[in-house]
Design a protein around this motif. Structure first.
Motif, PDB file in Angstrom:
ATOM      1  N   ILE A  67       4.066   1.714   8.338  1.00 17.88           N
ATOM      2  CA  ILE A  67       2.712   2.215   8.106  1.00 17.88           C
ATOM      3  C   ILE A  67       2.753   3.056   6.829  1.00 17.88           C
ATOM      4  CG2 ILE A  67       0.793   3.569   9.011  1.00 17.88           C
ATOM      5  CD1 ILE A  67       1.895   3.031  11.813  1.00 17.88           C
ATOM      6  N   TYR A  68       1.957   2.686   5.853  1.00 14.32           N
ATOM      7  CA  TYR A  68       1.934   3.401   4.582  1.00 14.32           C
ATOM      8  C   TYR A  68       1.194   4.734   4.724  1.00 14.32           C
ATOM      9  CZ  TYR A  68       3.717  -0.827   2.395  1.00 14.32           C
ATOM     10  OH  TYR A  68       4.501  -1.892   2.049  1.00 14.32           O
ATOM     11  N   ASP A  69       1.371   5.588   3.734  1.00 15.78           N
ATOM     12  CA  ASP A  69       0.781   6.926   3.790  1.00 15.78           C
ATOM     13  C   ASP A  69      -0.740   6.885   3.907  1.00 15.78           C
ATOM     14  OD1 ASP A  69       3.287   8.025   3.619  1.00 15.78           O
ATOM     15  OD2 ASP A  69       3.199   8.366   1.444  1.00 15.78           O
ATOM     16  N   ASN A  70      -1.366   5.837   3.373  1.00 15.14           N
ATOM     17  CA  ASN A  70      -2.828   5.727   3.444  1.00 15.14           C
ATOM     18  C   ASN A  70      -3.313   5.118   4.756  1.00 15.14           C
ATOM     19  OD1 ASN A  70      -2.082   3.067   3.139  1.00 15.14           O
ATOM     20  ND2 ASN A  70      -3.180   2.734   1.215  1.00 15.14           N
ATOM     21  N   GLY A  71      -2.357   4.867   5.679  1.00 16.69           N
ATOM     22  CA  GLY A  71      -2.720   4.339   6.981  1.00 16.69           C
ATOM     23  C   GLY A  71      -2.681   2.830   7.110  1.00 16.69           C
ATOM     24  N   VAL A  72      -2.458   2.136   6.003  1.00 12.95           N
ATOM     25  CA  VAL A  72      -2.391   0.672   6.039  1.00 12.95           C
ATOM     26  C   VAL A  72      -1.132   0.236   6.781  1.00 12.95           C
ATOM     27  CG1 VAL A  72      -2.107  -1.422   4.639  1.00 12.95           C
ATOM     28  CG2 VAL A  72      -3.736   0.353   3.940  1.00 12.95           C
ATOM     29  N   VAL A  73      -1.285  -0.714   7.694  1.00 11.98           N
ATOM     30  CA  VAL A  73      -0.151  -1.249   8.444  1.00 11.98           C
ATOM     31  C   VAL A  73       0.482  -2.376   7.644  1.00 11.98           C
ATOM     32  CG1 VAL A  73       0.579  -2.396  10.560  1.00 11.98           C
ATOM     33  CG2 VAL A  73      -1.193  -0.629  10.650  1.00 11.98           C
ATOM     34  N   GLY A  74       1.741  -2.174   7.221  1.00  2.41           N
ATOM     35  CA  GLY A  74       2.450  -3.198   6.460  1.00  2.41           C
ATOM     36  C   GLY A  74       3.184  -4.171   7.355  1.00  2.41           C
ATOM     37  N   LEU A  75       3.805  -3.649   8.406  1.00  2.00           N
ATOM     38  CA  LEU A  75       4.535  -4.475   9.371  1.00  2.00           C
ATOM     39  C   LEU A  75       4.244  -3.939  10.767  1.00  2.00           C
ATOM     40  CD1 LEU A  75       8.007  -4.667   7.577  1.00  2.00           C
ATOM     41  CD2 LEU A  75       6.263  -6.458   7.626  1.00  2.00           C
ATOM     42  N   LYS A  76       4.128  -4.866  11.726  1.00  5.47           N
ATOM     43  CA  LYS A  76       3.790  -4.458  13.089  1.00  5.47           C
ATOM     44  C   LYS A  76       4.734  -5.122  14.084  1.00  5.47           C
ATOM     45  CE  LYS A  76      -0.104  -4.240  16.329  1.00  5.47           C
ATOM     46  NZ  LYS A  76      -1.532  -4.599  16.542  1.00  5.47           N
ATOM     47  N   ASP A  77       5.643  -4.321  14.639  1.00  9.11           N
ATOM     48  CA  ASP A  77       6.532  -4.747  15.718  1.00  9.11           C
ATOM     49  C   ASP A  77       7.253  -6.055  15.392  1.00  9.11           C
ATOM     50  OD1 ASP A  77       7.760  -4.386  18.172  1.00  9.11           O
ATOM     51  OD2 ASP A  77       6.276  -5.582  19.252  1.00  9.11           O
TER      52      ASP A  77
END
Length: 260
Positions: free
Chosen positions: A15-25
């Motif tokens: 999860i990037y600092d701006n809240g964007v999810v880059g990878l999930k589980d």
């Protein structure tokens, strides 16, 4: 290919600092000698996943093991040693354009030297010999003393492959290595990667947009969408409709493929 897992990705989230999810589980195993191709739309998490494997990105949670050791927990000399085993090829080549091919290729050896010697270019004769051999593998030995900016895009990417070879890696990561190349040159670059995979046993993990190249060169296709792993099958089990589903052209994938 062997049955030994060279890369183990365990419950990885980014999860990037701006809240964007880059990878999930993300849970994924890569065996020694595989040629993995990762596909998905731009923003699906392909580059984030590759850059997490060699820890250019730190993950938010989970773990990544390289040959049984956690690269996420490694520090100092241990981290540098582990990164030597994981070479990376970038879409934009990342060469020093005003430097010679010789200097660019030898820069792949800096992980074996202290910063003082590498900055001054104090490389051993054995490393220079290795640079020549690496260029021979990509059919560019005659360009040894040319400036990098005098080469075509395809030649620059193959110099980048030779530079990566200087690490004597176990794993070669390729982040859209053909994105800026024409079809004929793309084939040459992919032929080089396949040769390293087959002849030297180097495990390759490549992000590709081109479905034809994915099917031609990969031994296994991984699909990502919105940071999630949605597809995982051996290449001989992949159909054109699978790509439609990975890219969201016909609906959602409900069942992930095997070979985890």
């Amino acid at each position: 290919m062997t049955d030994t897992n060279l890369i183990e990705i365990k419950n990885v989230n980014k999860i990037y600092d701006n809240g964007v999810v880059g990878l999930k589980d993300i849970n994924l195993n890569v065996k020694k000698g595989e040629f993995i191709v990762i596909v998905g739309l731009s923003g699906a998490g392909k580059s984030t996943l590759l850059r997490s494997i060699n820890r250019l990105h730190d993950v938010s949670s989970g773990d990544i093991l390289i040959d049984g050791q956690s690269i996420q927990k490694a520090t100092g000399k241990k981290l540098r040693r582990m990164r030597r085993d994981v070479a990376m090829i970038f879409q934009n080549f990342n060469l020093v354009k005003r430097a010679s091919v010789r200097r660019n290729v030898l820069s792949g050896r800096v992980g074996y030297y202290g910063s003082f010697k590498s900055t001054l270019g104090l490389f051993k004769k054995s490393d220079v010999d290795l640079a020549v051999k690496s260029l021979q593998r990509v059919n560019l030995a005659e360009k040894f003393y040319d400036r990098a900016d005098a080469l075509s895009g395809g030649q620059q990417q193959r110099v980048a492959i030779a530079r990566a070879l200087m690490q004597e890696p176990k794993i070669m990561l390729a982040d859209e290595p053909t994105a800026s190349l024409d079809p004929a040159t793309s084939t040459l670059v992919m032929d080089d990667l396949k040769s390293l995979n087959k002849d030297l046993g180097i495990t390759v993990v490549a992000n590709l947009h081109n479905e034809g190249l994915a099917l031609k060169y990969g031994s296994r296709i991984i699909g990502l969408r919105a940071g999630e792993l949605v597809f995982d099958k051996a290449v001989e089990q992949v159909s054109e409709t699978d790509f439609d589903e990975i890219y969201g052209r016909t609906g959602q994938i409900k069942i992930k493929g095997g070979n985890k």
